[in-house]
Design a protein around this motif. Structure first.
Motif, PDB file in Angstrom:
ATOM      1  N   PHE A 156       0.838  -1.207   0.000  1.00  0.00           N
ATOM      2  CA  PHE A 156       0.000   0.000   0.000  1.00  0.00           C
ATOM      3  C   PHE A 156       0.872   1.258   0.000  1.00  0.00           C
ATOM      4  CE2 PHE A 156      -2.336   3.340   2.288  1.00  0.00           C
ATOM      5  CZ  PHE A 156      -3.456   3.431   1.471  1.00  0.00           C
ATOM      6  N   LYS A 157       1.945   1.236   0.779  1.00  0.00           N
ATOM      7  CA  LYS A 157       2.849   2.379   0.847  1.00  0.00           C
ATOM      8  C   LYS A 157       3.490   2.636  -0.514  1.00  0.00           C
ATOM      9  CE  LYS A 157       6.803   4.157   3.450  1.00  0.00           C
ATOM     10  NZ  LYS A 157       7.730   3.897   4.594  1.00  0.00           N
ATOM     11  N   LYS A 158       3.956   1.565  -1.168  1.00  0.00           N
ATOM     12  CA  LYS A 158       4.589   1.712  -2.481  1.00  0.00           C
ATOM     13  C   LYS A 158       3.586   2.220  -3.523  1.00  0.00           C
ATOM     14  CE  LYS A 158       8.712   0.221  -1.413  1.00  0.00           C
ATOM     15  NZ  LYS A 158       9.885   1.137  -1.458  1.00  0.00           N
ATOM     16  N   THR A 159       2.346   1.756  -3.422  1.00  0.00           N
ATOM     17  CA  THR A 159       1.318   2.195  -4.375  1.00  0.00           C
ATOM     18  C   THR A 159       1.012   3.677  -4.212  1.00  0.00           C
ATOM     19  OG1 THR A 159       0.311  -0.015  -4.357  1.00  0.00           O
ATOM     20  CG2 THR A 159      -1.037   1.800  -5.192  1.00  0.00           C
ATOM     21  N   VAL A 160       0.867   4.109  -2.962  1.00  0.00           N
ATOM     22  CA  VAL A 160       0.598   5.524  -2.701  1.00  0.00           C
ATOM     23  C   VAL A 160       1.758   6.388  -3.177  1.00  0.00           C
ATOM     24  CG1 VAL A 160       0.260   7.253  -0.888  1.00  0.00           C
ATOM     25  CG2 VAL A 160      -0.939   5.068  -0.764  1.00  0.00           C
ATOM     26  N   GLN A 161       2.979   5.936  -2.940  1.00  0.00           N
ATOM     27  CA  GLN A 161       4.143   6.693  -3.402  1.00  0.00           C
ATOM     28  C   GLN A 161       4.149   6.829  -4.917  1.00  0.00           C
ATOM     29  OE1 GLN A 161       7.217   4.333  -1.435  1.00  0.00           O
ATOM     30  NE2 GLN A 161       7.725   6.074  -0.137  1.00  0.00           N
ATOM     31  N   MET A 162       3.873   5.728  -5.608  1.00  0.00           N
ATOM     32  CA  MET A 162       3.886   5.756  -7.067  1.00  0.00           C
ATOM     33  C   MET A 162       2.791   6.673  -7.604  1.00  0.00           C
ATOM     34  SD  MET A 162       3.310   2.651  -9.783  1.00  0.00           S
ATOM     35  CE  MET A 162       1.565   2.584  -9.372  1.00  0.00           C
ATOM     36  N   VAL A 163       1.591   6.587  -7.026  1.00  0.00           N
ATOM     37  CA  VAL A 163       0.456   7.386  -7.501  1.00  0.00           C
ATOM     38  C   VAL A 163       0.699   8.875  -7.247  1.00  0.00           C
ATOM     39  CG1 VAL A 163      -1.986   7.889  -7.103  1.00  0.00           C
ATOM     40  CG2 VAL A 163      -1.217   5.530  -7.285  1.00  0.00           C
ATOM     41  N   THR A 164       1.315   9.207  -6.117  1.00  0.00           N
ATOM     42  CA  THR A 164       1.533  10.615  -5.798  1.00  0.00           C
ATOM     43  C   THR A 164       2.766  11.193  -6.498  1.00  0.00           C
ATOM     44  OG1 THR A 164       2.712   9.933  -3.775  1.00  0.00           O
ATOM     45  CG2 THR A 164       0.371  10.507  -3.572  1.00  0.00           C
ATOM     46  N   TYR A 165       3.769  10.340  -6.798  1.00  0.00           N
ATOM     47  CA  TYR A 165       4.964  10.823  -7.488  1.00  0.00           C
ATOM     48  C   TYR A 165       4.715  11.039  -8.974  1.00  0.00           C
ATOM     49  CZ  TYR A 165       7.699   9.292  -3.399  1.00  0.00           C
ATOM     50  OH  TYR A 165       8.206   9.114  -2.133  1.00  0.00           O
ATOM     51  N   ALA A 166       3.885  10.173  -9.566  1.00  0.00           N
ATOM     52  CA  ALA A 166       3.725  10.144 -11.023  1.00  0.00           C
ATOM     53  C   ALA A 166       3.357  11.493 -11.645  1.00  0.00           C
ATOM     54  CB  ALA A 166       2.700   9.080 -11.409  1.00  0.00           C
ATOM     55  N   PRO A 167       2.423  12.285 -11.066  1.00  0.00           N
ATOM     56  CA  PRO A 167       2.056  13.557 -11.720  1.00  0.00           C
ATOM     57  C   PRO A 167       3.219  14.530 -11.908  1.00  0.00           C
ATOM     58  CG  PRO A 167       0.437  12.969 -10.062  1.00  0.00           C
ATOM     59  CD  PRO A 167       1.575  12.021  -9.905  1.00  0.00           C
ATOM     60  N   HIS A 168       4.264  14.383 -11.100  1.00  0.00           N
ATOM     61  CA  HIS A 168       5.407  15.291 -11.221  1.00  0.00           C
ATOM     62  C   HIS A 168       6.059  15.209 -12.601  1.00  0.00           C
ATOM     63  CE1 HIS A 168       9.051  17.480 -10.092  1.00  0.00           C
ATOM     64  NE2 HIS A 168       9.750  16.507 -10.648  1.00  0.00           N
ATOM     65  N   PHE A 169       5.958  14.056 -13.230  1.00  0.00           N
ATOM     66  CA  PHE A 169       6.636  13.830 -14.501  1.00  0.00           C
ATOM     67  C   PHE A 169       5.767  14.207 -15.707  1.00  0.00           C
ATOM     68  CE2 PHE A 169       8.412  10.970 -11.332  1.00  0.00           C
ATOM     69  CZ  PHE A 169       9.744  11.315 -11.398  1.00  0.00           C
ATOM     70  N   ILE A 170       4.586  14.747 -15.441  1.00  0.00           N
ATOM     71  CA  ILE A 170       3.738  15.245 -16.525  1.00  0.00           C
ATOM     72  C   ILE A 170       4.220  16.640 -16.907  1.00  0.00           C
ATOM     73  CG2 ILE A 170       1.388  15.858 -17.206  1.00  0.00           C
ATOM     74  CD1 ILE A 170       0.349  13.889 -15.130  1.00  0.00           C
ATOM     75  N   SER A 171       4.420  16.879 -18.190  1.00  0.00           N
ATOM     76  CA  SER A 171       4.912  18.195 -18.619  1.00  0.00           C
ATOM     77  C   SER A 171       3.851  19.258 -18.380  1.00  0.00           C
ATOM     78  CB  SER A 171       5.299  18.156 -20.097  1.00  0.00           C
ATOM     79  OG  SER A 171       4.148  18.054 -20.907  1.00  0.00           O
ATOM     80  N   THR A 172       4.306  20.508 -18.331  1.00  0.00           N
ATOM     81  CA  THR A 172       3.401  21.626 -18.080  1.00  0.00           C
ATOM     82  C   THR A 172       2.341  21.747 -19.173  1.00  0.00           C
ATOM     83  OG1 THR A 172       5.196  22.825 -16.987  1.00  0.00           O
ATOM     84  CG2 THR A 172       3.284  24.113 -17.673  1.00  0.00           C
TER      85      THR A 172
END
Length: 303
Positions: A106-122
């Motif tokens: 669960f911890k790894k899933t939350v980290q992945m879901v919350t980190y992922a938007p950072h890599f979306i371009s502006t």
């Protein structure tokens, strides 16, 4: 012989590693300072930097006394203060929450879901906002219609601009920014938690009396650095979200410089440079002021 050169040669690999970032700073940070003098001149390409006429503080005075100065400064400061107040606690709270999660998957899933938007371009992020908030086919307005409300032109209403900008930014960056706080939490001595558990302290008490004080120096340093960029707004995102309907609240210093100093037919490079230098000087004084306040309150400081 044991001179400075001999000592350097013995650890030349370390100096070689230092050379690249040092070269980067010199080429991209210090050399461009030579061109900052055009802020004090009426720069003409044909005459060059040295040949252009010296006008002193003319362009600074023009900006400060311009009709749009009050509106632009207010929009820039309000947007940054809103972003700082609303956005600063979220990475901290997310890091504290993840630190106490014991279910690994669960911890790894939350980290992945919350980190992922950072890599979306502006550009992609703003495109998603336009699609989600579209007055006709956007999900947000479809939900409003489903509950019997009128549709809202979110991107065309100046009152919604700051909230859309700030909260979309929080969603995009909170997960990635919490990495710093997770690293700070990992450096806290485990024996403090062990002693607290033996004394019967709850998770909430451990969080308040061990974790928060442990990461507060890092939080203060980040706050000081953020204050230095108080007049800097994400230029690309603001410009892409901007339209004639919301300009009243979306026009900030960066977009004003782009339009007046670079896009207009006048191509006034000196005026643009003056505004940029003005912004940098204000940022410097803010860093110094907040750093002094942090020192006087016995908190961590940059110097």
């Amino acid at each position: 012989m044991n001179g400075p050169l001999d000592r350097i040669l013995r650890v030349w690999q370390l100096y070689a590693l230092l050379a690249l970032p040092l070269l980067y700073l010199i080429v991209f940070k210090y050399v461009p300072m030579y061109g900052a003098q055009i802020a004090f001149k009426d720069f003409a390409v044909a005459q060059g930097i040295w040949g252009s006429e010296w006008v002193g503080l003319k362009h600074f005075d023009r900006f400060v006394h311009s009709y749009d100065f009050g509106k632009i400064m207010a929009n820039t400061l309000l947007l940054n203060v809103y972003n700082l107040i609303a956005g600063f606690p979220f990475p901290l709270l997310l890091a504290l929450g993840l630190n106490y999660v014991r279910v690994r998957w669960f911890k790894k899933t939350v980290q992945m879901v919350t980190y992922a938007p950072h890599f979306i371009s502006t550009v992609v992020m703003v495109g998603m906002l336009f699609e989600l908030l579209d007055p006709r086919n956007g999900i947000a307005n479809n939900l409003l219609q489903a509950f019997g409300f009128e549709t809202i032109n979110f991107m065309g209403n100046p009152d919604y601009f700051k909230s859309i900008y700030v909260w979309s930014g929080i969603w995009q960056s909170a997960g990635f920014n919490c990495i710093i706080f997770l690293a700070a939490l990992s450096s806290i001595d485990p024996s403090l938690h062990e002693a607290a558990v033996i004394d019967g302290a709850s998770q909430r008490q451990r969080m308040l009396h061990i974790d928060l004080p442990g990461i507060m120096p890092v939080a203060v340093i980040l706050l000081i650095l953020n204050m230095g960029s108080m007049l800097d707004v994400g230029f690309e995102k603001v410009l892409l979200m901007q339209n004639p309907l919301n300009t009243r609240t979306s026009e900030v210093i960066d977009t004003y410089v782009y339009k007046v100093g670079l896009v207009s037919q006048a191509m006034n490079y000196s005026y643009s440079a003056a505004i940029g230098l003005f912004k940098s000087v204000i940022g410097f004084f803010l860093i110094v002021a907040v750093n002094q306040i942090a020192r006087k309150t016995n908190q961590a400081s940059l110097w």
